[in-house]
Structure formats: structure tokens, C-alpha cells
Design an enzyme around this catalytic site. Structure first.
Site, PDB file in Angstrom:
ATOM      1  CB  CYS A  86      -4.074  -1.169   5.608  1.00  9.87           C
ATOM      2  SG  CYS A  86      -3.353  -0.571   6.911  1.00  9.87           S
TER       3      CYS A  86
ATOM      4  CE  LYS B 125      -8.365   0.639   4.152  1.00  4.54           C
ATOM      5  NZ  LYS B 125      -7.107   1.447   4.871  1.00  4.54           N
TER       6      LYS B 125
ATOM      7  CD  GLU C 197      -2.370   1.290   2.813  1.00  2.89           C
ATOM      8  OE1 GLU C 197      -3.425   1.836   3.003  1.00  2.89           O
ATOM      9  OE2 GLU C 197      -1.976   0.547   3.716  1.00  2.89           O
TER      10      GLU C 197
END
Length: 581
Positions: free
Chosen positions: A445, A394, A332
């Protein structure tokens, strides 16, 4: 809210189910105004109100003294609970902590038990989430307070069901209900601190393949509740003699035996690991210049680190020092500039991808194509021949970190929020993408903490999972270890290999059985080469989805309702019985 004055000084000793306690002697009450102490006749002088009853401050002081020991034990139990999580990993403490909370709330009023639950949870979350201190200790305290409120409600509920038969079972269901609510509320929830995440390498872990993280949490809570039940039976051992002693302690022995059975049940669960195919991957950890909020440094620095590490990989492959991978994965934010807005970033990525000669999954922040002022946190498949292609945005941006709720109002009060200059826009589909020869599922994440996002990715066809993450802000705080533990649980839950790729660490390869096969150190440049097993089959947990979690939570709530109804009926029946006597 602090506990009520109903607490007695000797309340620290829990009683066994069915024990009868002698009622406490009634407190002496002051004579009513206008009556004498002896006869109730009118008095010549009426005592002033402050002398007739203790002042509020005195009552609160007495209450604090009565509750000090219980509150202190609850706080210490919360700290012990935190030590069951990474980076400490003393998982048996999670069972002990559950047992302690069950004993501390047993037989109490709902208000008293709510305070006990809060006293347990606040130090727990403060220690667990201490990695947020890089943002500020006010952030640690604020989030800990918010999360502790859920456990305060749990404490009150545990006190209610402790009056029911089989209360360890209902208590375990309530733990699941508490986690279900906390994982979703408010603003999408915050799943950190689930019992399952303290047990990613324990005998409970294989249960994830049957019912996911909720079933693991349930099993841990049930074991702790049974342990607490056995403790409540212990006083009967001293009070009994002869044949009656065996009958008195038999329920405790049975509870311990059942606790051991639940603990060992995971060993009977088959965890699917057989690969249908495999793919060679290289995980690139380019590193950052320093930890903390300002890890990025100058523009292009993070991108240069990852590009240079990939160029070195290409040279090593050409020299025969390492096998050529089928695909390369960057973390990321590995491109710290939007490659579609900055030609130098685009060209740098192109150079690295063409050199290695295989598709690269690049992490980048890019302008949202349809919502002006918003950005996407994306994983982009970059092909050496055709350039950028499929991507995943995301789905669950982090509140106050990646977007600011109620920005116009809050940013004026909390000026630190102004550092989040633009809000991330949530993606609308799973991260399943074809990357070279492999169909992989990308989650970014903190998304690895959310059951639904990972489960939907697997059900959409992911043959292995990729967790792109940037933990540079929280380096060497324990947060990377906590996130890696979640990857281990997801591997078992879905029968999939999981690769975690971080800018500064920890990058790791996790096998479908949850074992960590390779991992990097933090704040080093590293390239991990591995052969990743690919699987098509699904686990029972994939097929049943969230049904076990909702079912267990509903049982817990219904047990609370039953306890309330039974308690109301008992209060209604008592005056009738006294009237008949």
C-alpha cells in the site's frame, strides 16, 4: 503567522535581479509624548496613546487589505498545483505553480513569504488529500494544516535566497529539502504531494532512473524557477530601447532556453527495459461489497470474493480459455480473517490455491507471533503443496490508520481513533520472496510512496515489484490514481516492472518504462493475466541511493545560510558608510 506590516501595496510586481528600487517615503510619525508637533517643546496637553498611533485592529485591517491580492493568487496557485496530480494529471501546472510561488515570495521578508507559502500550500493539500473525507473533513483539514507548515518554511527560505545570484538554482534545492523533511517527519513522514509524483508521465520522468524521485522534483522546481526569472526580466523590455534592450532581456532569454533544456533532458536518459527473464502472472481483484470505512461487510466475504475469482481462473485455465500462470497475486487484506486463527479461512485459501495449482501471494492480517495485542499486515506465499511459507510484514504502518500514537491520551479526545482497535507492528525486513519461479519484491500500500523502502527491496534482489494494496476505503476519490502514479515512477526509477493488486481497484501492470500496459476498473471483479519482464540490472538511482537528495538539500540550506550572512553584513556596513559621509 500572517505577514508583517513591511509589505507595500505595490509589492505584487517582482523586480529583475540587480534592479534598484526607490525607497518608499517614510511614514509620518506622531510627536513624542511631551513635545509639540512644530518644535518638540513641552505641550500643554498630551494626546492620549490610542490617538497617537493606530490601534492594532486598524493595523491588521490595513495589512489584510495589502496582502489580500497576493494571498488570493497564492491560494489559486496552490489549487492549480493540485490539478497537476492525478486524477487530473495536468503536469505542466506543477511547473507554473513553482514559478508562481517563486515570484510571490521574491524580495519579501521571511515572515511575509512564510505566510504566502502557507496560503499556497493549504488549498493545495486540501484538494490533493480530499480523498480523506471518507474519514472526515477534520482529517483532511488537520493533515493539510500540518503539511502546509513545511511549505510555509519553504516560502521563507525562498524569500531569503531570492536576494542571491542564481536564485532559481537555490530555490530548486530548497524544494528538495522541503520534501526530504516532509517525507520523514513527523512519525515517519507523509510523502504525498511531491513534485515528482505529479510528473510520472512527463518529459521529466526518465530522470528518475538517474537520481530517483528527488532528481525529478529538483528538475521540475528548477524549470519553474527559471521561468519565474524570465518573468522578472520582462519589465526591462518595456523600459529599454535600442541596443540596450537586447542586453536587458538577454538573461531572460537564457533562462528560458535553460528551462527548455532541463525540461527535455529526460529524453536523453536511457531507461533500462530489456528483460533477463519473464514470468506469467495473474492478478486477482476480488472486489468488495461497498466503498468507505465499512467496506469489509460480514466476515469471510472479502476472502470468498478472492477465492471464488481464483477458482474461476482455475476453471478457465482447465478449459483453455486463458494460459496457466506461474503464480497468482492477491491484494492486501484479501483474507479478512487471520487464516492461522480461523480454520475456515485457512481451508478456503487452501481450496483456491490447490485448484489453481501454483503459488499464491495472499494478503492477510495476522496476530504478531511475538508481541501480544499487535497484528501484522502481511503478504504470505501460499504453495499448493506445502501451504503457507515465506512472508513479508509491512514495515511502515500508517499513523492513525494502522496504529495510534499516544493511544491512551488521544483516543479519549478523538473517539474515532477507537475504531483502530489494535496497532500494527512494523516489519523488520524487505519483502523480497521467491514466489514460484520468480524472485519478487513486495511492498504494501502506502509504502510505495517511500523511497527507501522500495529502493532497499530492489537492492535486496527483487527482479520485479509487487504493490499489494487495499483502496476500498478511498474508492472513486482519486486516491487509487495517485497511488498508481507512484508505481509508474518506481518502475522507471528502478528499471523494474511493477504490478499493483487492489481489492477493489485499481489493479494494473506497469512496464519498466512506466507505461501502464493493463489496468482494471474500480469496484469490479477482475483477473488480469500478464507476462511480466524480470530484470537483474540496477539503475544509477539504485546505486547512488539517497546521496543526491541529501546533497541537494544541503546546498539549499547552505544557500539560506549564505543569504543570512550577506544580509547581516550589508546591515552592518550601511551605518559605517553613512558615518563616513
Amino acid at each position: 503567522m500572517p505577514p508583517g506590516p513591511e509589505t507595500t501595496a505595490g509589492a505584487g510586481a517582482a523586480s529583475a535581479p540587480g534592479d534598484e528600487r526607490s525607497p518608499a517615503p517614510p511614514e509620518e510619525t506622531a510627536p513624542a509624548a511631551g513635545e509639540t508637533a512644530a518644535e518638540g517643546a513641552p505641550a500643554e496637553e498630551t494626546a492620549p496613546a490610542p490617538q497617537a498611533r493606530p490601534r492594532r485592529a486598524v493595523r491588521l485591517a490595513r495589512l489584510a487589505r495589502r496582502e489580500a491580492a497576493r494571498t488570493g493568487i497564492a491560494a489559486l496557485s496552490g489549487v492549480a498545483f493540485a490539478l497537476s496530480f492525478p486524477p487530473y494529471d495536468v503536469w505542466p501546472l506543477s511547473v507554473v505553480a513553482v514559478a508562481a510561488l517563486a515570484l510571490l515570495t521574491r524580495g519579501r521578508t521571511a515572515r511575509q513569504a512564510a505566510w504566502t507559502g502557507f496560503a499556497f500550500a493549504l488549498p493545495f493539500f486540501f484538494v490533493l488529500l480530499r480523498w480523506l473525507h471518507v474519514v472526515g473533513y477534520d482529517a483532511v483539514t488537520g493533515l493539510s494544516l500540518a503539511e502546509a507548515l513545511f511549505v510555509a518554511v519553504l516560502g521563507a527560505a525562498l524569500a531569503l535566497v531570492s536576494r542571491l545570484p542564481a536564485w532559481p538554482l537555490w530555490g530548486a534545492c530548497l524544494w528538495v529539502a522541503q520534501e526530504l523533511a516532509r517525507d520523514r517527519l513527523p512519525l515517519g513522514g507523509f510523502p504525498w504531494g511531491r513534485l515528482a509524483f505529479a510528473n510520472t508521465g512527463s518529459p521529466f520522468t526518465p530522470l528518475a532512473a538517474l537520481g530517483g524521485a528527488p532528481l525529478v522534483s529538483f528538475a521540475v522546481a528548477l524549470t519553474g524557477g527559471l521561468l519565474a526569472y524570465a518573468v522578472t526580466v520582462a519589465p526591462k523590455l518595456r523600459a529599454s530601447s535600442g541596443p540596450g534592450r537586447f542586453r536587458a532581456v538577454l538573461p531572460g532569454v537564457e533562462a528560458l532556453a535553460l528551462a527548455v533544456a532541463v525540461l527535455l533532458a529526460g529524453y536523453a536518459v536511457p531507461v533500462p527495459v530489456k528483460a533477463d527473464d519473464e514470468v506469467k502472472v495473474a492478478l486477482v481483484q476480488g472486489n468488495v461489497q461497498h466503498a468507505g470505512m465499512d467496506f469489509l461487510g460480514r466476515p469471510m466475504m472479502i476472502l470468498d470474493n478472492h477465492a471464488e475469482a481464483t477458482l474461476q481462473l482455475a476453471r478457465d485455465v482447465k478449459a483453455g480459455r486463458v494460459p496457466k500462470p506461474d503464480l497468482v497475486i492477491w491484494p492486501e487484506n484479501s483474507s479478512d480473517l487471520d487464516p492461522f486463527q480461523y480454520p475456515q479461512a485457512y481451508d478456503r485459501i487452501e481450496e483456491a490455491v490447490e485448484a489453481v495449482g501454483v503459488p499464491v501471494l495472499v494478503g492477510a492480517l495476522v496476530d504478531h507471533p511475538g508481541q501480544s495485542g499487535y497484528i501484522d499486515n502481511k503478504g504470505i506465499v501460499w504453495d499448493p503443496k506445502t501451504g503457507p511459507g515465506a512472508s513479508y510484514a509491512k514495515q511502515h504502518p500508517v499513523p492513525f490508520g494502522e496504529y495510534v500514537p499516544f493511544r491512551s491520551a488521544l483516543s479519549k479526545v478523538i473517539t474515532r481513533l477507537q475504531r483502530v482497535q489494535r496497532d500494527f507492528y512494523p516489519g523488520d525486513h524487505t519483502g523480497v520472496m521467491q514466489i514460484g519461479p520468480a524472485r519478487l519484491g513486495d511492498v504494501i500500500c502506502f509504502e510505495v510512496a517511500y523511497d527507501e523502502i522500495v529502493r532497499d527491496t530492489v537492492k535486496a534482489g527483487a527482479r520485479a515489484l509487487v504493490v499489494q494494496t487495499n483502496n476500498a476505503t478511498y474508492g472513486r476519490t482519486g486516491q487509487p490514481e495517485q497511488q498508481l502514479a507512484m508505481s509508474r515512477l518506481r518502475a522507471v526509477e528502478h528499471g523494474r516492472a511493477v504490478v499493483t493488486v487492489a481489492t477493489s481497484g485499481i489493479s494494473a501492470v506497469v512496464a519498466p518504462d512506466g507505461t501502464v500496459q493493463q489496468r482494471s476498473e474500480e469496484f469490479t471483479r477482475d483477473v488480469i493475466s500478464a507476462t511480466l519482464p524480470l530484470r537483474d540490472g540496477t539503475t544509477v538511482a539504485d546505486r547512488v541511493g539517497a546521496a543526491p537528495e541529501w546533497a541537494l538539500a544541503m546546498v539549499g540550506l547552505l544557500s539560506c545560510a549564505a543569504a543570512l550572512l550577506i544580509g547581516r553584513r550589508v546591515r552592518t556596513d550601511e551605518p559605517e558608510k553613512r558615518g563616513q559621509q
